[in-house]
Write an enzyme that holds these catalytic residues in place. Sequence first.
Site, PDB file in Angstrom:
ATOM      1  N   ASN A 289       0.922  -1.304   0.103  1.00 14.31           N
ATOM      2  CA  ASN A 289       0.376  -0.245  -0.533  1.00 14.31           C
ATOM      3  C   ASN A 289       0.772   0.759  -0.139  1.00 14.31           C
ATOM      4  O   ASN A 289       2.570   1.222  -0.097  1.00 14.31           O
ATOM      5  CB  ASN A 289      -0.728  -0.048   1.253  1.00 14.31           C
ATOM      6  CG  ASN A 289       0.042   0.042   2.337  1.00 14.31           C
ATOM      7  OD1 ASN A 289       0.471   0.468   3.128  1.00 14.31           O
ATOM      8  ND2 ASN A 289      -0.358  -1.278   2.807  1.00 14.31           N
ATOM      9  N   HIS A 290      -0.086   2.653   0.121  1.00 12.29           N
ATOM     10  CA  HIS A 290       1.213   3.235   0.167  1.00 12.29           C
ATOM     11  C   HIS A 290       1.551   4.108   0.937  1.00 12.29           C
ATOM     12  O   HIS A 290       2.072   5.187   1.257  1.00 12.29           O
ATOM     13  CB  HIS A 290       0.321   4.633  -0.709  1.00 12.29           C
ATOM     14  CG  HIS A 290      -0.375   4.370  -2.124  1.00 12.29           C
ATOM     15  ND1 HIS A 290       0.033   4.279  -3.228  1.00 12.29           N
ATOM     16  CD2 HIS A 290      -1.588   3.905  -2.328  1.00 12.29           C
ATOM     17  CE1 HIS A 290      -0.136   4.012  -4.555  1.00 12.29           C
ATOM     18  NE2 HIS A 290      -1.507   3.998  -3.990  1.00 12.29           N
TER      19      HIS A 290
END
Length: 401
Positions: free
Chosen positions: A211-212
Amino acid sequence: MLVSKRILLGITGGIAAYKTTFLTRLLIQAGAEVRIVMTPASADFVSPLTLATLSKNEVLSSFVREEDGTVDWNNHVELGLWADLMLIAPATANTLSRMASGACDNLLLACYLSAKCPVFVAPAMDLDMYKHPSTQKSLKTLMDYGNSVIPAESGELASGLIGEGRMAEPETIVAHLQAALRAKQPFSGKKILITAGPTYEAIDPVRFIGNHSSGKMGYALAEAAAAMGAEVILVSGPTALKIADPQIRVIPVVSAVEMHTESRRYFKEMDIVIGAAAVADYRPEHPASEKLKKTGDSMQINLVRNPDIIASLGREKTGQFLVGFALETENELAYAKKKLKEKNLDAIVLNSLRDTGAGFGSDTNKVTFIDKNSEITPFELKTKAEVATDLLHEIHKRLKD
Ligand code: PMT
């Protein structure tokens, strides 16, 4: 601990004064701002020019300064009030006695009497002078006044005698100051575990589900907690960030399972745990051992649930203050409260991707702190460093002693 601290270093006339060049260097390297006041006698042992160069500040030793036909006043009150901390090293028997009696016939003594900050003295003299009842009485009087004494060490003295009286080594003096400053911090003696960053769940040796999360929020919390006196364990997923503070121990992990194992390893000895990591809820059931080849127009990867780290700690907790984060995109408050309850947390920090500048990757965040009694404290958009300090203050307010 010493970063940006304003230290007034008073140097008196003993052979140990030569060590103040190293001491000044260490203080500057530790991030402190150093101004130096010398007694006239100390200049026989160490050069004011050397000290001015090392401290990057003018070195003062008398009440007045005559330059180009003008006379200026070296303001001892201003210097005494400027300092966050005053250190007198070496402190001779003469200066200790004069400090104890309130004498004020040189700039250093006037600064001492004007200082409102904590004052430390590092005595240095020959062994019999150190042992003498009058010196011991001066030290006791100074301690009774609230000053701190950095004890002299044993060893070979300038006289050739061996015994107690050597000024503590510069490293010991700096460690003493750091320990004293740390002891005054709100989280002194507390251990905090923080999870940060993303987790990577392997599909094959070259691909993963991630994820970011950049780790910025968790790392900011770790740095703020250390600055507030805590001993920090930072269990970090893969990030590009670096930590320099020796109070922070970084435990690098990659997957949620690893983050879970490492968090549980240290959990029992922690006082506070903060889950700032963005942990993948699922992982590929059977990661391939070799790089997967293209076979058809579509492919399926079967995912299995990862452990919920913070929820499992919530089940095991024995007095730890447990804080989760909730990253939401809708029904923010309701979802955050649900997580707080279901994971048996003491508080949760809500951030929403609907707020510009909040959440992943940015240097800022906008959070709402919600405790288990449903007390809600919203904050404005701030840098993640400021957010971290706000959150730690909220946690500190709710800690039982
Ligand atoms: O790293 P940055 O780029 O600075 O971004 C910061 C952040 C947005 C990642 C951070 O502020 C944040 O919100 N972290 C939590 C993100 C998240 O995973 O939220 P969640 O609502 O899915 O999880 C709730 C809580 O359970 C979190 O404390 C999470 O760490 C924890 N959790 C979730 C799943 C899981 N398997 N184990 C967990 O411990």
